[in-house]
Design a protein around this motif. Structure first.
Motif, PDB file in Angstrom:
ATOM      1  N   LEU A 113      55.272  -1.022 -19.519  1.00 40.78           N
ATOM      2  CA  LEU A 113      53.971  -0.276 -19.895  1.00 40.78           C
ATOM      3  C   LEU A 113      54.223   0.567 -19.538  1.00 40.78           C
ATOM      4  CD1 LEU A 113      51.790  -0.960 -16.367  1.00 40.78           C
ATOM      5  CD2 LEU A 113      51.773  -2.358 -18.511  1.00 40.78           C
ATOM      6  N   ARG A 114      53.515   0.831 -20.711  1.00 35.65           N
ATOM      7  CA  ARG A 114      53.680   2.341 -21.811  1.00 35.65           C
ATOM      8  C   ARG A 114      52.471   3.363 -21.800  1.00 35.65           C
ATOM      9  NH1 ARG A 114      54.170  -1.217 -26.120  1.00 35.65           N
ATOM     10  NH2 ARG A 114      52.649  -1.528 -27.709  1.00 35.65           N
ATOM     11  N   VAL A 115      52.827   4.568 -22.934  1.00 38.63           N
ATOM     12  CA  VAL A 115      51.021   5.348 -22.922  1.00 38.63           C
ATOM     13  C   VAL A 115      50.476   4.849 -24.414  1.00 38.63           C
ATOM     14  CG1 VAL A 115      50.089   7.724 -23.696  1.00 38.63           C
ATOM     15  CG2 VAL A 115      52.008   7.461 -21.469  1.00 38.63           C
ATOM     16  N   PRO A 116      49.065   4.534 -24.206  1.00 38.14           N
ATOM     17  CA  PRO A 116      48.730   4.503 -25.894  1.00 38.14           C
ATOM     18  C   PRO A 116      48.639   5.279 -26.116  1.00 38.14           C
ATOM     19  CG  PRO A 116      47.311   4.169 -23.921  1.00 38.14           C
ATOM     20  CD  PRO A 116      48.121   4.839 -23.554  1.00 38.14           C
ATOM     21  N   GLU A 117      49.235   4.882 -27.797  1.00 39.41           N
ATOM     22  CA  GLU A 117      49.266   5.960 -29.098  1.00 39.41           C
ATOM     23  C   GLU A 117      47.972   6.167 -29.396  1.00 39.41           C
ATOM     24  OE1 GLU A 117      51.508   5.724 -33.269  1.00 39.41           O
ATOM     25  OE2 GLU A 117      51.920   3.833 -32.436  1.00 39.41           O
ATOM     26  N   HIS A 118      47.110   5.155 -29.373  1.00 36.21           N
ATOM     27  CA  HIS A 118      46.086   5.826 -30.273  1.00 36.21           C
ATOM     28  C   HIS A 118      45.201   5.706 -29.519  1.00 36.21           C
ATOM     29  CE1 HIS A 118      47.456   5.427 -34.216  1.00 36.21           C
ATOM     30  NE2 HIS A 118      48.264   4.213 -33.806  1.00 36.21           N
ATOM     31  N   GLN A 119      44.575   6.726 -28.974  1.00 38.12           N
ATOM     32  CA  GLN A 119      43.961   7.600 -27.682  1.00 38.12           C
ATOM     33  C   GLN A 119      43.126   8.492 -28.140  1.00 38.12           C
ATOM     34  OE1 GLN A 119      44.905   8.010 -23.986  1.00 38.12           O
ATOM     35  NE2 GLN A 119      42.288   7.691 -23.149  1.00 38.12           N
ATOM     36  N   VAL A 120      41.392   8.435 -28.715  1.00 35.36           N
ATOM     37  CA  VAL A 120      40.721   9.716 -29.089  1.00 35.36           C
ATOM     38  C   VAL A 120      40.384  10.363 -28.168  1.00 35.36           C
ATOM     39  CG1 VAL A 120      40.874   8.897 -31.105  1.00 35.36           C
ATOM     40  CG2 VAL A 120      39.184   8.133 -29.836  1.00 35.36           C
ATOM     41  N   ALA A 121      39.730   9.798 -26.861  1.00 38.17           N
ATOM     42  CA  ALA A 121      38.615   9.883 -25.621  1.00 38.17           C
ATOM     43  C   ALA A 121      39.265  10.032 -24.795  1.00 38.17           C
ATOM     44  CB  ALA A 121      37.705  10.599 -26.256  1.00 38.17           C
ATOM     45  N   GLY A 122      39.181  10.490 -23.334  1.00 34.36           N
ATOM     46  CA  GLY A 122      39.094  10.193 -22.045  1.00 34.36           C
ATOM     47  C   GLY A 122      39.910  10.554 -21.548  1.00 34.36           C
ATOM     48  N   HIS A 123      40.632  10.051 -20.344  1.00 34.07           N
ATOM     49  CA  HIS A 123      41.280  10.586 -19.514  1.00 34.07           C
ATOM     50  C   HIS A 123      42.595  10.393 -20.100  1.00 34.07           C
ATOM     51  CE1 HIS A 123      38.954  12.452 -16.295  1.00 34.07           C
ATOM     52  NE2 HIS A 123      38.362  10.998 -16.519  1.00 34.07           N
ATOM     53  N   GLN A 124      43.691  10.947 -20.641  1.00 37.48           N
ATOM     54  CA  GLN A 124      44.911  10.765 -21.194  1.00 37.48           C
ATOM     55  C   GLN A 124      46.697  10.658 -20.398  1.00 37.48           C
ATOM     56  OE1 GLN A 124      44.851  11.512 -25.507  1.00 37.48           O
ATOM     57  NE2 GLN A 124      43.346  11.234 -25.276  1.00 37.48           N
ATOM     58  N   ALA A 125      46.904   9.505 -20.333  1.00 38.82           N
ATOM     59  CA  ALA A 125      48.490   9.311 -19.390  1.00 38.82           C
ATOM     60  C   ALA A 125      49.661  10.568 -20.035  1.00 38.82           C
ATOM     61  CB  ALA A 125      48.651   8.817 -19.300  1.00 38.82           C
ATOM     62  N   SER A 126      49.501  11.729 -20.381  1.00 39.26           N
ATOM     63  CA  SER A 126      50.062  12.066 -21.307  1.00 39.26           C
ATOM     64  C   SER A 126      50.581  13.386 -20.232  1.00 39.26           C
ATOM     65  CB  SER A 126      50.304  13.577 -22.689  1.00 39.26           C
ATOM     66  OG  SER A 126      48.741  13.725 -22.419  1.00 39.26           O
ATOM     67  N   ASP A 127      51.753  13.735 -20.505  1.00 37.21           N
ATOM     68  CA  ASP A 127      52.710  14.997 -19.476  1.00 37.21           C
ATOM     69  C   ASP A 127      52.300  14.688 -17.736  1.00 37.21           C
ATOM     70  OD1 ASP A 127      52.976  16.372 -22.075  1.00 37.21           O
ATOM     71  OD2 ASP A 127      51.233  17.212 -21.839  1.00 37.21           O
ATOM     72  N   GLY A 128      52.808  13.411 -17.697  1.00 33.24           N
ATOM     73  CA  GLY A 128      52.759  13.395 -16.186  1.00 33.24           C
ATOM     74  C   GLY A 128      50.970  12.853 -15.736  1.00 33.24           C
ATOM     75  N   LYS A 129      49.629  12.801 -16.403  1.00 35.17           N
ATOM     76  CA  LYS A 129      48.767  12.632 -16.147  1.00 35.17           C
ATOM     77  C   LYS A 129      48.282  11.273 -16.040  1.00 35.17           C
ATOM     78  CE  LYS A 129      47.274  17.158 -18.107  1.00 35.17           C
ATOM     79  NZ  LYS A 129      46.840  17.384 -19.478  1.00 35.17           N
ATOM     80  N   LEU A 130      46.369  10.905 -14.911  1.00 39.57           N
ATOM     81  CA  LEU A 130      46.621  10.023 -14.691  1.00 39.57           C
ATOM     82  C   LEU A 130      45.921   9.329 -15.746  1.00 39.57           C
ATOM     83  CD1 LEU A 130      46.882   7.297 -12.903  1.00 39.57           C
ATOM     84  CD2 LEU A 130      44.693   8.553 -11.741  1.00 39.57           C
ATOM     85  N   GLY A 131      46.314   8.169 -15.969  1.00 43.43           N
ATOM     86  CA  GLY A 131      45.197   7.580 -17.317  1.00 43.43           C
ATOM     87  C   GLY A 131      45.713   6.157 -17.779  1.00 43.43           C
ATOM     88  N   PRO A 132      45.080   6.222 -18.643  1.00 43.38           N
ATOM     89  CA  PRO A 132      45.800   4.272 -19.066  1.00 43.38           C
ATOM     90  C   PRO A 132      47.045   4.579 -19.720  1.00 43.38           C
ATOM     91  CG  PRO A 132      43.880   5.471 -20.860  1.00 43.38           C
ATOM     92  CD  PRO A 132      44.576   6.311 -19.558  1.00 43.38           C
ATOM     93  N   LEU A 133      47.443   2.902 -19.065  1.00 44.48           N
ATOM     94  CA  LEU A 133      48.520   2.426 -19.840  1.00 44.48           C
ATOM     95  C   LEU A 133      48.205   1.234 -20.734  1.00 44.48           C
ATOM     96  CD1 LEU A 133      50.306   2.293 -16.379  1.00 44.48           C
ATOM     97  CD2 LEU A 133      50.593   4.406 -19.146  1.00 44.48           C
TER      98      LEU A 133
END
Lengths: 280, 280
Positions: free
Chosen positions: B2-22
């Motif tokens: 699993l990895r962080v999606p490259e193309h996400q323009v809105a909503g919670h984002q799983a970057s910098d150790g935050k909770l978000g989609p994979l």
């Protein structure tokens, strides 16, 4: 000679010495200008609308004819007051069945004073406006010479639920609106249905609202009118008119999505009755 | 893996150790259940929607495929957390141009807690939701390998005016979205227009919303997706999808007039671009 209208189901009423609209024998309706900006905004709407060449003729007929303004002795004895002169929408009717439906889940407009916004918002949330996208503000359905009209009072209408709205739209086109038994929907097909019926008229308005960006009809009503005698004879006499333009704003560069959504909701309720006139 | 999606323009984002989609390599999107009722309401929606035989197939294709829920290591390192497993809507795209448009002039629902209502109402009034019936929550438009994407940040999007929205919908289908000059709307006819274009898809959804009383899609978004390379070759690759169902309510016995009104407003904006692609 001006007199108090016999058939008025919503709005300020000129009875008991209050300020309200008057009618004459030539089919004109004299509406006193409302306080503050409301009155001037309604006059501005009628003036702009009357002269706007971008409003197609087949849409213009859904609006009362506007004859200008005039100073008249007000119904409350307060002396000369400015009145808007309009077509009297029921002057040719004998026993008009009427329903006034205020369209839109939001009756306020973005630029309104905060106090007014909060007052409207509270009311919209307490009645069916928010949930259904419209609320019934007034109605009378003619039953017979003996029993007269079914005419729920204002308080009763304010407490209407979704089921009350559904049942009232059925009762409105029934031969027995005053009866405790199920409304028979006898006139549904001739009043709501057919190429000249209320549904066809609402759909014609809907097509215009999907495109027009000239006006935002905040807190405006759809008035549905028919005559029982004609309906009994299978003759379509149903008319849809838009009324109450004291909160219209102009040229926002966007369609009136609030009105359109509520109108589509009303259309769905009417369609369901035509699809299943015998349902409970 | 699993990895962080490259193309996400809105909503919670799983970057910098935050909770978000994979996402994974098989085209699946793992969305962590939101706090409180939101997460369970979104699962309930997907479950009901997937099994509801009254949703026609031509409408079902506007929704992400739902594969159930699963406990997964969350992106914020908080251990095993429940995730909704969905179709990854951009897994087959190389440089997807995306626009997330939250539909409805009202993003709250009548039964919501008062605190939530007031928070949403404030936001709806501050952005274009109230006036336009929708707001742009996220967007990226691909320009080229060298210059990458035009991707306004969240703060900029929150300040969007009617004119910004109009111009962004033009820029979104232009070959020069990053340029300071006028957007050229080169791809308007292939992306927005045509029998498989975005307008045709929005109109198909509109027809369903005029009739369906199964769901009220509060605070839900229309996601528009296309690939510049296909558009350059005159190939229609545009897709409309509905996303974000954490505030959906069921079986209210009324159409979703709030969503429908906003959708019609968006349709009008898109239609205007197709009618006059060369306008400023």
């Amino acid at each position: 000679m001006l007199r108090v209208p016999e058939h008025q189901v919503a709005g300020h009423q000129a009875s008991d010495g209050k300020l309200g609209p008057l009618i004459d024998d030539s089919g004109r309706f004299y509406k006193p200008l409302q306080n503050g900006e409301r009155g001037s905004r309604e006059v501005a709407f009628y003036t702009k609308f009357s002269s706007n060449a971008n409003v197609p003729d087949h849409i213009r007929r859904y609006f009362p004819v506007f004859y200008g303004t005039q100073l008249l002795e007000a119904s409350d004895g307060s002396g000369l007051q400015p009145h808007i002169i309009l077509e009297d929408l029921v002057s040719t009717r004998v026993h008009p069945s009427l329903m006034d439906v205020k369209i839109g889940s939001r009756t306020w407009y973005p630029e309104a004073p905060e106090e007014y916004v909060q007052k409207c918002l509270k009311k919209d949330r307490e009645c069916t406006s928010l949930s259904l996208g419209f609320r019934i503000c007034g109605l009378q359905a003619y039953e017979s010479e003996e029993s007269g009209f079914w005419k729920p009072d204002k308080k009763r209408l304010q407490d209407f639920t979704l089921e009350d709205v559904r049942s009232s739209l059925r009762r409105f086109v029934s031969s027995n609106p005053l009866s405790d038994s199920e409304p028979d929907c006898s006139y549904a097909s001739v009043v709501y249905g057919g190429p000249k019926g209320i549904l066809a008229q609402l759909l014609e308005l809907k097509a215009w609202f999907e495109d027009q960006t000239l006006f935002q009809f905040n807190s405006c009503s759809v008035l549905m009118i028919y005559e029982k005698k004609a309906a009994e004879a299978g003759i379509s006499s149903a008319k849809v008119k838009l009324v109450d333009f004291a909160h219209v704003v102009h040229d926002q560069g966007v369609i009136d999505h609030n009105f359109l959504g509520g109108l589509c909701s009303l259309i769905k309720f009417v369609s369901e009755i035509l699809d299943s006139p015998m349902d409970k």
